[in-house]
Write a protein that holds these residues in place. Structure first.
Motif, PDB file in Angstrom:
ATOM      1  N   ILE A   1       0.829  -1.211   0.000  1.00 38.14           N
ATOM      2  CA  ILE A   1       0.000   0.000   0.000  1.00 38.14           C
ATOM      3  C   ILE A   1       0.860   1.256   0.000  1.00 38.14           C
ATOM      4  N   GLY A   2       1.934   1.240   0.802  1.00 38.34           N
ATOM      5  CA  GLY A   2       2.727   2.437   1.028  1.00 38.34           C
ATOM      6  C   GLY A   2       3.199   3.163  -0.217  1.00 38.34           C
ATOM      7  N   PRO A   3       3.828   2.480  -1.185  1.00 33.92           N
ATOM      8  CA  PRO A   3       4.325   3.199  -2.372  1.00 33.92           C
ATOM      9  C   PRO A   3       3.236   3.893  -3.180  1.00 33.92           C
ATOM     10  N   TYR A   4       2.005   3.346  -3.150  1.00 36.07           N
ATOM     11  CA  TYR A   4       0.921   3.969  -3.907  1.00 36.07           C
ATOM     12  C   TYR A   4       0.388   5.228  -3.218  1.00 36.07           C
ATOM     13  N   LEU A   5       0.768   5.425  -1.965  1.00 33.03           N
ATOM     14  CA  LEU A   5       0.365   6.630  -1.243  1.00 33.03           C
ATOM     15  C   LEU A   5       1.356   7.765  -1.429  1.00 33.03           C
ATOM     16  N   VAL A   6       2.449   7.477  -2.162  1.00 36.13           N
ATOM     17  CA  VAL A   6       3.437   8.515  -2.478  1.00 36.13           C
ATOM     18  C   VAL A   6       3.324   8.827  -3.970  1.00 36.13           C
ATOM     19  N   ASN A   7       2.909  10.034  -4.270  1.00 33.40           N
ATOM     20  CA  ASN A   7       2.746  10.470  -5.661  1.00 33.40           C
ATOM     21  C   ASN A   7       3.681  11.652  -5.888  1.00 33.40           C
ATOM     22  N   THR A   8       4.706  11.461  -6.725  1.00 36.49           N
ATOM     23  CA  THR A   8       5.678  12.528  -6.927  1.00 36.49           C
ATOM     24  C   THR A   8       5.045  13.767  -7.562  1.00 36.49           C
ATOM     25  N   ALA A   9       3.888  13.609  -8.200  1.00 39.84           N
ATOM     26  CA  ALA A   9       3.188  14.778  -8.748  1.00 39.84           C
ATOM     27  C   ALA A   9       2.657  15.664  -7.633  1.00 39.84           C
ATOM     28  N   GLN A  10       2.570  15.124  -6.407  1.00 34.08           N
ATOM     29  CA  GLN A  10       2.105  15.907  -5.256  1.00 34.08           C
ATOM     30  C   GLN A  10       3.237  16.648  -4.549  1.00 34.08           C
ATOM     31  N   ALA A  11       4.421  16.635  -5.119  1.00 39.58           N
ATOM     32  CA  ALA A  11       5.549  17.323  -4.479  1.00 39.58           C
ATOM     33  C   ALA A  11       5.233  18.789  -4.172  1.00 39.58           C
ATOM     34  N   PRO A  12       4.569  19.537  -5.079  1.00 45.54           N
ATOM     35  CA  PRO A  12       4.225  20.929  -4.733  1.00 45.54           C
ATOM     36  C   PRO A  12       3.290  21.021  -3.526  1.00 45.54           C
ATOM     37  N   GLU A  13       2.521  19.961  -3.262  1.00 45.94           N
ATOM     38  CA  GLU A  13       1.632  19.928  -2.097  1.00 45.94           C
ATOM     39  C   GLU A  13       2.279  19.222  -0.910  1.00 45.94           C
TER      40      GLU A  13
ATOM     41  N   TYR B   1       3.478  16.230  -0.644  1.00 43.35           N
ATOM     42  CA  TYR B   1       3.067  14.825  -0.499  1.00 43.35           C
ATOM     43  C   TYR B   1       1.982  14.681   0.584  1.00 43.35           C
ATOM     44  N   ARG B   2       0.999  15.523   0.503  1.00 47.06           N
ATOM     45  CA  ARG B   2      -0.046  15.611   1.531  1.00 47.06           C
ATOM     46  C   ARG B   2      -0.668  14.254   1.858  1.00 47.06           C
ATOM     47  N   THR B   3      -1.022  13.469   0.835  1.00 42.19           N
ATOM     48  CA  THR B   3      -1.671  12.174   1.053  1.00 42.19           C
ATOM     49  C   THR B   3      -0.782  11.233   1.867  1.00 42.19           C
ATOM     50  N   THR B   4       0.510  11.272   1.603  1.00 38.35           N
ATOM     51  CA  THR B   4       1.446  10.384   2.301  1.00 38.35           C
ATOM     52  C   THR B   4       1.416  10.622   3.805  1.00 38.35           C
ATOM     53  N   TRP B   5       1.498  11.892   4.207  1.00 43.44           N
ATOM     54  CA  TRP B   5       1.639  12.188   5.638  1.00 43.44           C
ATOM     55  C   TRP B   5       0.324  12.007   6.384  1.00 43.44           C
TER      56      TRP B   5
ATOM     57  N   VAL C   1      -2.824   8.513  10.226  1.00 43.13           N
ATOM     58  CA  VAL C   1      -3.996   7.647  10.440  1.00 43.13           C
ATOM     59  C   VAL C   1      -3.567   6.246  10.875  1.00 43.13           C
ATOM     60  N   VAL C   2      -2.599   5.651  10.172  1.00 41.79           N
ATOM     61  CA  VAL C   2      -2.222   4.269  10.499  1.00 41.79           C
ATOM     62  C   VAL C   2      -1.509   4.196  11.843  1.00 41.79           C
ATOM     63  N   MET C   3      -0.777   5.245  12.211  1.00 44.00           N
ATOM     64  CA  MET C   3      -0.141   5.242  13.538  1.00 44.00           C
ATOM     65  C   MET C   3      -1.182   5.371  14.648  1.00 44.00           C
ATOM     66  N   CYS C   4      -2.222   6.152  14.418  1.00 41.97           N
ATOM     67  CA  CYS C   4      -3.310   6.232  15.409  1.00 41.97           C
ATOM     68  C   CYS C   4      -3.970   4.871  15.592  1.00 41.97           C
ATOM     69  N   PHE C   5      -4.209   4.170  14.482  1.00 46.74           N
ATOM     70  CA  PHE C   5      -4.782   2.824  14.570  1.00 46.74           C
ATOM     71  C   PHE C   5      -3.881   1.907  15.388  1.00 46.74           C
ATOM     72  N   THR C   6      -2.563   1.971  15.154  1.00 47.23           N
ATOM     73  CA  THR C   6      -1.628   1.098  15.859  1.00 47.23           C
ATOM     74  C   THR C   6      -1.640   1.375  17.362  1.00 47.23           C
ATOM     75  N   VAL C   7      -1.718   2.643  17.741  1.00 48.48           N
ATOM     76  CA  VAL C   7      -1.780   3.005  19.164  1.00 48.48           C
ATOM     77  C   VAL C   7      -3.014   2.384  19.809  1.00 48.48           C
ATOM     78  N   VAL C   8      -4.166   2.557  19.178  1.00 45.41           N
ATOM     79  CA  VAL C   8      -5.414   2.024  19.742  1.00 45.41           C
ATOM     80  C   VAL C   8      -5.371   0.497  19.810  1.00 45.41           C
ATOM     81  N   ALA C   9      -4.876  -0.149  18.755  1.00 47.23           N
ATOM     82  CA  ALA C   9      -4.820  -1.610  18.720  1.00 47.23           C
ATOM     83  C   ALA C   9      -3.904  -2.163  19.810  1.00 47.23           C
ATOM     84  N   SER C  10      -2.772  -1.506  20.056  1.00 49.50           N
ATOM     85  CA  SER C  10      -1.858  -1.992  21.095  1.00 49.50           C
ATOM     86  C   SER C  10      -2.503  -1.913  22.475  1.00 49.50           C
ATOM     87  N   LEU C  11      -3.283  -0.884  22.710  1.00 46.49           N
ATOM     88  CA  LEU C  11      -3.968  -0.757  24.001  1.00 46.49           C
ATOM     89  C   LEU C  11      -5.077  -1.810  24.144  1.00 46.49           C
TER      90      LEU C  11
END
Length: 521
Positions: free
Chosen positions: A422-434, A436-440, A445-455
């Protein structure tokens, strides 16, 4: 009775197991043996795992030295002046498609084979694939090469978790997993420097720079497969070359209550079904996927993202190296804390996700006119290796039964591959002027999920531990070999035996079947 001098061939099923001698040993002797194990295994596993990471890093560095053009991995976007890296993302993901197909079957296969010999053979095959990569000259060829490379390399991570589970107790495991997994950080530094040198030298060479990088990586991998075969024992019970008879008794004896069937070579379908019905195994697999979504912006596209900050191609490779240092520091600290203090692993896993989120937000929100600020955020991203190591430790410590443990670690590694796909498809070099908003946003989002799941895991395992603590003590059957054989070792006469060079521990019970099993929190 002493251990047999040589392991009995696997095909001789009628050989009677030889019980381990009850000669006691001191705590000082046990520490000395553990130190010998560390000196043998940690360098071997760390370098081996680093080579696996290096292959992937070469693909990223090669993108700056002709790989995109030579393999047609970049195409123009109609009506614009930008280039699409969709093909590059697909070739990156192909590695993990091969990995995801191979990881569970190979994890189960490694449970049945002499693990060191099997790993050495597979590393040799992967070295052949790497050294032949410069012969690839098209986009379809790149996808096929990456797929089969992932298929073969899928043996490394589950194989190393299996090896670590054979040699280290549950308390010792998090730090040791962290040590060899930290090779991703160490080899980020090593790879950046090597590829910088190769890239610089290739500017006037007849071949593209990426081809020299692959020739070097393949040569080292082929050589290392022979070294691994020479150094790595198949199990503590068959480690005659490196450990004396008494040291092997200590190695086997100190694993009482810890191994949980990690060295049982029998495939049990009942344990496969139990793993499939355990929701915590599925949740750990989902956590592995979430954590490794971050890798798309760190490894596959790391050099391209840093170049977007305003740096040259060569400098972008070098500037990736400090990220390796943050990975190592985070893994070492969290691994040490997890080994030093009981029942903080789930909390540590949640806490180590926070710097990754901060890094993503800094890159997204900070001004790139001062690239050092964005670089600081980028150097926080590789800390995602720390929660992943803690997740591996939880999957290994909190699952009993050889086959179920193989399925659980296989589930985590399948998640690892899903995240990497999934990860590479979330990086679009055409979004460099933005920026890479989608990437971050995705990483937050996925780190928030990991925090909740660990608890959630911590709460579930704590409740189960309390329930088991409230159960009446089990009635022990004299015929099941429960009488203690020595206060100093705490062993029971039928806890351990050695046959076919294999350790058989506690009848290979799963965590559900063994009421005495307690989960690490």
């Amino acid at each position: 009775m002493a251990l047999p001098p040589d392991p009995v061939p696997d095909k001789v099923e009628s050989a009677a197991p030889q019980p381990v001698s009850d000669e006691p040993w001191t705590a000082q002797e046990a520490r000395r043996v553990l130190w010998k194990v560390d000196l043998l295994l940690m360098p071997v596993l760390t370098f081996s795992y680093g080579l696996q990471f290096y292959d992937k890093f070469v693909f990223s560095s090669g993108a700056l030295f002709g790989l995109l053009a030579d393999l047609q991995l970049q195409t123009p976007v109609p009506g614009t002046n930008t280039m699409s890296t969709l093909r590059y993302s697909t070739a990156t993901a192909a590695f993990y498609w091969g990995y995801i197909i191979g990881v569970l079957p190979i994890a189960l296969l490694l449970q049945r084979l002499p693990v060191a010999k099997a790993l050495s053979a597979l590393i040799f095959v992967w070295g052949v694939i790497v050294i032949l990569t410069p012969t690839v000259n098209s986009y379809p060829g790149a996808v096929v090469q990456r797929f089969f490379l992932g298929l073969v390399e899928s043996a490394v991570s589950p194989g190393f978790v299996l090896v670590s589970s054979m040699w280290y107790t549950r308390a010792e495991l998090p730090l040791r997993l962290g040590i060899w997994y930290s090779a991703t950080g160490l080899f980020t530094i090593f790879s950046g420097l090597i590829n910088y040198g190769i890239g610089s030298a290739s500017l006037t060479a007849p071949l593209s720079g990426w081809k020299y990088m692959y020739l070097f990586a393949g040569s080292v991998t082929l050589l290392w497969s022979a070294v691994l075969l020479l150094l790595l024992p198949d199990s503590p019970a068959s480690s005659h070359r490196w450990f004396s008879e008494k040291e092997r008794r200590i190695l086997i004896g100190r694993m009482r209550g810890n191994l949980g069937g990690a060295d049982s070579r029998r495939l049990k379908w009942a344990q496969v079904r139990e793993a499939a019905g355990d929701w915590k195994v599925w949740l750990m697999g989902a956590m592995g996927a979430a954590i490794y979504v971050c890798n798309g912006g760190v490894t596959a596209f790391g050099s391209l993202i840093i170049k977007s900050f305003g740096y040259s191609s060569l400098r972008s490779i070098v500037l990736q190296t400090p990220g390796g240092a943050t990975t190592c520091v985070a893994i070492y600290i969290s691994g040490w804390l997890a080994s030093r203090f009981p029942n903080i692993r789930c909390l540590l896993l949640a806490l180590t996700c926070l710097p990754v989120m901060v890094g993503a937000l800094v890159i997204w929100q900070a001004s790139w006119s001062v690239p050092g600020v964005a670089l600081f955020g980028y150097y926080l991203l590789p800390i995602f290796g720390a929660p992943y190591v803690l997740l591996l430790a939880l999957a290994s410590n909190n699952i009993g039964g050889g086959t179920k443990k193989a399925c659980a670690t296989g589930a985590v590694f399948i998640g690892y591959n899903v995240g990497n796909i999934i990860g590479p498809y979330l990086v679009n070099t055409a979004q460099a002027p933005e920026k890479y908003r989608t990437t971050w946003i995705s990483i937050v989002v996925v780190m928030c999920f990991t925090v909740v799941a660990s608890l959630i895991l911590r709460i579930a395992w704590a409740r189960e531990n309390r329930r088991r603590d409230a159960l009446p003590a089990p009635v022990r059957d004299e015929h099941e070999g429960t009488e203690k054989v020595g206060e100093q070792t705490g062993r029971t006469e039928t806890d351990f035996d050695s046959a076919d060079g294999i350790m058989h521990v506690e009848k290979d019970l799963t965590d559900w079947e063994n009421a005495a099993f307690r989960y690490s929190l």
